[in-house]
Design a protein around this motif. Sequence first.
Motif, PDB file in Angstrom:
ATOM      1  N   ASN A 111      34.905  40.418  60.178  1.00 56.77           N
ATOM      2  CA  ASN A 111      33.524  40.031  59.878  1.00 56.77           C
ATOM      3  C   ASN A 111      33.107  38.732  60.578  1.00 56.77           C
ATOM      4  O   ASN A 111      32.040  38.187  60.288  1.00 56.77           O
ATOM      5  CB  ASN A 111      33.329  39.875  58.363  1.00 56.77           C
ATOM      6  N   SER A 112      33.930  38.261  61.485  1.00 56.05           N
ATOM      7  CA  SER A 112      33.681  36.951  62.104  1.00 56.05           C
ATOM      8  C   SER A 112      32.422  36.907  62.959  1.00 56.05           C
ATOM      9  O   SER A 112      31.873  35.827  63.191  1.00 56.05           O
ATOM     10  CB  SER A 112      34.890  36.525  62.947  1.00 56.05           C
ATOM     11  N   THR A 113      31.955  38.070  63.414  1.00 56.08           N
ATOM     12  CA  THR A 113      30.752  38.076  64.266  1.00 56.08           C
ATOM     13  C   THR A 113      29.512  38.567  63.519  1.00 56.08           C
ATOM     14  O   THR A 113      28.488  38.833  64.138  1.00 56.08           O
ATOM     15  CB  THR A 113      30.976  38.962  65.510  1.00 56.08           C
ATOM     16  N   GLY A 114      29.616  38.683  62.199  1.00 48.76           N
ATOM     17  CA  GLY A 114      28.421  39.017  61.425  1.00 48.76           C
ATOM     18  C   GLY A 114      28.448  40.345  60.696  1.00 48.76           C
ATOM     19  O   GLY A 114      27.498  40.663  59.965  1.00 48.76           O
ATOM     20  N   ALA A 160      26.323  46.307  58.485  1.00 49.56           N
ATOM     21  CA  ALA A 160      25.492  45.307  59.169  1.00 49.56           C
ATOM     22  C   ALA A 160      24.071  45.394  58.630  1.00 49.56           C
ATOM     23  O   ALA A 160      23.721  46.331  57.918  1.00 49.56           O
ATOM     24  CB  ALA A 160      25.510  45.532  60.680  1.00 49.56           C
ATOM     25  N   SER A 161      23.252  44.416  58.979  1.00 53.94           N
ATOM     26  CA  SER A 161      21.867  44.390  58.514  1.00 53.94           C
ATOM     27  C   SER A 161      21.063  45.517  59.159  1.00 53.94           C
ATOM     28  O   SER A 161      21.483  46.113  60.154  1.00 53.94           O
ATOM     29  CB  SER A 161      21.227  43.047  58.858  1.00 53.94           C
ATOM     30  N   GLU A 167      20.357  45.506  62.887  1.00 59.31           N
ATOM     31  CA  GLU A 167      21.429  45.899  63.804  1.00 59.31           C
ATOM     32  C   GLU A 167      21.428  47.391  64.085  1.00 59.31           C
ATOM     33  O   GLU A 167      22.061  47.859  65.036  1.00 59.31           O
ATOM     34  CB  GLU A 167      22.792  45.484  63.231  1.00 59.31           C
TER      35      GLU A 167
END
Length: 250
Positions: A193-196, A227-228, A231
């Motif tokens: 999850n480090s990139t979102g 993701a949102s 995305e």
Amino acid sequence: MKKLVLVLTLNLLFLGCNKDVPKLSFDELNIEQVSEMNCNPEEENCTFIGIKVPWAMGKDTRSNLLNSHIEDHIIKLIDYQDAKELNSLENLAQTFIDDYEASAKEFAEYNIPWEAFVEGKVTYESEKLISIQFDLALFTGGAHGYTSITFLNFNPETGRLLSNKELFSQDFKDFAEKRFRKNNDIPENESINSTGFFFEGDKFQLPQNIGFYPNKVVLRYNAYEIASYSEGNIQLVFKMEEAKKYFKIL
């Protein structure tokens, strides 16, 4: 004499168990319903619901079970309120129209038509697997609608749904994670999850929806899953040849 009868009986049972299971036959189930409220047919601006999906034609238990899974899946896709007992696709279609008309009457200024459309197709069929894709487009007001692609995978001999655990070996998850990290520039030593992304528990998981085609396997994360909304939908696509070694049933 008793021994002969026993041998003949066992032979008949053996033959019966190995009898080829007839191939499932599909037709198209088509349901359409339109509301007359706030409807402008000339501009094709009316509230409507359309369902066009494969439907097993047999009257046997296998076909009935497969169709019941398709029916339940579509109801869950469109029943956005999830508050009513809907027992058929016809009931779903009527409820969708009724809900829109109730909303339109309660809010006089409300004149934006709703839309719901599900289209299904068989994307892969063999003696061991049937894969069906469902494309959804749904709008019930608000800033934007919702689209998704989902899959159901069946055992053709029984009509039973197959889970990811039944379809793939444990190594497939590791294989998919490596590809996911590569596609999304996530270093191996960093959190998934480090990139979102927002995988539950900060651990990579296979999506609920995995579909099969003659030459590829598709892993589909629909909007909001990891993701949102901005995305969009996220897919991993593997060539059939490179994924085959992880299959349990094909």
